[in-house]
Scaffold this motif. Structure first.
Motif, PDB file in Angstrom:
ATOM      1  N   CYS A   1       0.823  -1.206   0.000  1.00 25.91           N
ATOM      2  CA  CYS A   1       0.000   0.000   0.000  1.00 25.91           C
ATOM      3  C   CYS A   1       0.863   1.264   0.000  1.00 25.91           C
ATOM      4  O   CYS A   1       0.565   2.232  -0.681  1.00 25.91           O
ATOM      5  N   ALA A   2       1.945   1.230   0.761  1.00 24.04           N
ATOM      6  CA  ALA A   2       2.764   2.433   0.930  1.00 24.04           C
ATOM      7  C   ALA A   2       3.561   2.795  -0.317  1.00 24.04           C
ATOM      8  O   ALA A   2       3.939   3.945  -0.488  1.00 24.04           O
ATOM      9  N   VAL A   3       3.837   1.815  -1.178  1.00 22.91           N
ATOM     10  CA  VAL A   3       4.649   2.111  -2.363  1.00 22.91           C
ATOM     11  C   VAL A   3       3.840   2.024  -3.658  1.00 22.91           C
ATOM     12  O   VAL A   3       4.401   2.095  -4.740  1.00 22.91           O
ATOM     13  N   GLU A   4       2.535   1.919  -3.520  1.00 23.04           N
ATOM     14  CA  GLU A   4       1.654   1.887  -4.692  1.00 23.04           C
ATOM     15  C   GLU A   4       1.947   3.060  -5.620  1.00 23.04           C
ATOM     16  O   GLU A   4       2.056   4.197  -5.164  1.00 23.04           O
ATOM     17  N   GLY A   5       2.098   2.761  -6.895  1.00 24.74           N
ATOM     18  CA  GLY A   5       2.267   3.834  -7.868  1.00 24.74           C
ATOM     19  C   GLY A   5       3.601   4.545  -7.799  1.00 24.74           C
ATOM     20  O   GLY A   5       3.760   5.616  -8.367  1.00 24.74           O
ATOM     21  N   MET A   6       4.570   3.958  -7.100  1.00 24.81           N
ATOM     22  CA  MET A   6       5.853   4.648  -6.949  1.00 24.81           C
ATOM     23  C   MET A   6       6.974   4.087  -7.811  1.00 24.81           C
ATOM     24  O   MET A   6       8.127   4.452  -7.648  1.00 24.81           O
ATOM     25  N   HIS A   7       6.661   3.164  -8.723  1.00 21.71           N
ATOM     26  CA  HIS A   7       7.665   2.604  -9.637  1.00 21.71           C
ATOM     27  C   HIS A   7       8.788   1.882  -8.898  1.00 21.71           C
ATOM     28  O   HIS A   7       9.904   1.826  -9.396  1.00 21.71           O
ATOM     29  N   THR A   8       8.520   1.370  -7.713  1.00 18.31           N
ATOM     30  CA  THR A   8       9.577   0.696  -6.962  1.00 18.31           C
ATOM     31  C   THR A   8       9.697  -0.757  -7.411  1.00 18.31           C
ATOM     32  O   THR A   8       8.744  -1.347  -7.907  1.00 18.31           O
ATOM     33  N   VAL A   9      10.887  -1.311  -7.220  1.00 20.79           N
ATOM     34  CA  VAL A   9      11.144  -2.712  -7.537  1.00 20.79           C
ATOM     35  C   VAL A   9      11.654  -3.393  -6.268  1.00 20.79           C
ATOM     36  O   VAL A   9      12.767  -3.115  -5.825  1.00 20.79           O
ATOM     37  N   PRO A  10      10.822  -4.270  -5.666  1.00 25.39           N
ATOM     38  CA  PRO A  10      11.255  -4.912  -4.425  1.00 25.39           C
ATOM     39  C   PRO A  10      12.598  -5.616  -4.591  1.00 25.39           C
ATOM     40  O   PRO A  10      12.833  -6.298  -5.578  1.00 25.39           O
ATOM     41  N   GLY A  11      13.489  -5.406  -3.631  1.00 16.67           N
ATOM     42  CA  GLY A  11      14.820  -6.004  -3.672  1.00 16.67           C
ATOM     43  C   GLY A  11      15.844  -5.117  -4.355  1.00 16.67           C
ATOM     44  O   GLY A  11      17.042  -5.297  -4.187  1.00 16.67           O
ATOM     45  N   LYS A  12      15.352  -4.149  -5.122  1.00 17.51           N
ATOM     46  CA  LYS A  12      16.264  -3.230  -5.816  1.00 17.51           C
ATOM     47  C   LYS A  12      16.268  -1.861  -5.154  1.00 17.51           C
ATOM     48  O   LYS A  12      17.315  -1.287  -4.896  1.00 17.51           O
ATOM     49  N   ASP A  13      15.073  -1.328  -4.872  1.00 15.41           N
ATOM     50  CA  ASP A  13      15.024   0.001  -4.258  1.00 15.41           C
ATOM     51  C   ASP A  13      14.085   0.063  -3.054  1.00 15.41           C
ATOM     52  O   ASP A  13      13.883   1.135  -2.485  1.00 15.41           O
ATOM     53  N   VAL A  14      13.552  -1.075  -2.649  1.00 16.07           N
ATOM     54  CA  VAL A  14      12.657  -1.115  -1.494  1.00 16.07           C
ATOM     55  C   VAL A  14      12.507  -2.581  -1.086  1.00 16.07           C
ATOM     56  O   VAL A  14      12.767  -3.473  -1.907  1.00 16.07           O
ATOM     57  N   LEU A  15      12.151  -2.832   0.173  1.00 12.72           N
ATOM     58  CA  LEU A  15      11.728  -4.178   0.565  1.00 12.72           C
ATOM     59  C   LEU A  15      10.261  -4.079   0.937  1.00 12.72           C
ATOM     60  O   LEU A  15       9.853  -3.137   1.622  1.00 12.72           O
ATOM     61  N   VAL A  16       9.459  -5.036   0.468  1.00  8.95           N
ATOM     62  CA  VAL A  16       8.020  -4.999   0.697  1.00  8.95           C
ATOM     63  C   VAL A  16       7.587  -6.236   1.465  1.00  8.95           C
ATOM     64  O   VAL A  16       8.001  -7.352   1.133  1.00  8.95           O
ATOM     65  N   ALA A  17       6.764  -6.021   2.496  1.00  8.61           N
ATOM     66  CA  ALA A  17       6.243  -7.130   3.285  1.00  8.61           C
ATOM     67  C   ALA A  17       4.882  -6.744   3.842  1.00  8.61           C
ATOM     68  O   ALA A  17       4.626  -5.567   4.090  1.00  8.61           O
ATOM     69  N   GLU A  18       4.023  -7.739   4.016  1.00  6.91           N
ATOM     70  CA  GLU A  18       2.674  -7.473   4.511  1.00  6.91           C
ATOM     71  C   GLU A  18       2.427  -8.016   5.917  1.00  6.91           C
ATOM     72  O   GLU A  18       1.732  -7.400   6.702  1.00  6.91           O
TER      73      GLU A  18
END
Length: 182
Positions: free
Chosen positions: A116-133
């Motif tokens: 939810c927090a990175v929606e629409g931000m063009h991020t790539v998990p593992g490259k410029d952000v880590l995403v977890a729920e």
């Protein structure tokens, strides 16, 4: 302009920044404090999480503990952005944290976020952000980047590159030109 961006070794602690007039931020911090932080504390003993934001309600202040430092409003946030090793965006609904994610990235702080927090931000998990729920996954993602200087460096640089590619004046210029009349 690029701020000073101290490296991995010069940094410690986990940081959340968000105004508390925005109900999703209240929910995010409550969820983090109650569900995620116990895992973080067992995996990273002694590492503190700082919560910064204006209009902080008493319910958030009451969450303060050894591992959770509740600052409320801070006049000058830059030292915190230059000191934190990991930034968190544990939003479960709503939008509006984007600016805070961008701000963290601008200071080279790796971000651990929900989808939810990175929606629409063009991020790539593992490259410029880590995403977890899930709470434990979210804690493990924090721990991973907190303890791995190579991953930290990848995400730090990835976040800066993402900003420059999508949110810099150069990147937004074509869109602005399309919107504004000649």
């Amino acid at each position: 302009h690029s701020p000073e961006r101290p490296g991995y070794e010069q940094r410690e602690g986990i940081l959340f920044v968000g105004g508390f007039r925005h109900p999703p931020n209240i929910d995010a911090v409550e969820w983090y404090a109650n569900e995620v932080l116990p895992h973080v504390q067992s995996l990273l003993p002694g590492v503190k999480t700082s919560i910064i934001g204006s209009h902080m309600p008493d319910s958030i202040k009451a969450l303060a503990s050894d591992g959770l430092v509740v600052h409320g409003f801070v006049e000058d946030i830059e030292p915190h952005l230059q000191h934190a090793r990991v930034s968190i965006a544990p939003l479960r609904y709503g939008a509006g944290v984007k600016g805070k994610v961008n701000e963290a990235m601008n200071y080279g702080i790796p971000v651990v976020a929900t989808n939810c927090a990175v929606e629409g931000m063009h991020t790539v998990p593992g490259k410029d952000v880590l995403v977890a729920e899930e709470p434990r996954q979210f804690a493990e993602a924090i721990v991973k980047v907190y303890q791995d200087s190579a991953l930290w460096q990848t995400l730090s640089q990835g976040g800066i590159d993402n900003l420059e590619a999508h949110f810099s004046p150069q990147a937004v210029a074509p869109a602005v030109r399309r919107i504004l009349p000649r």
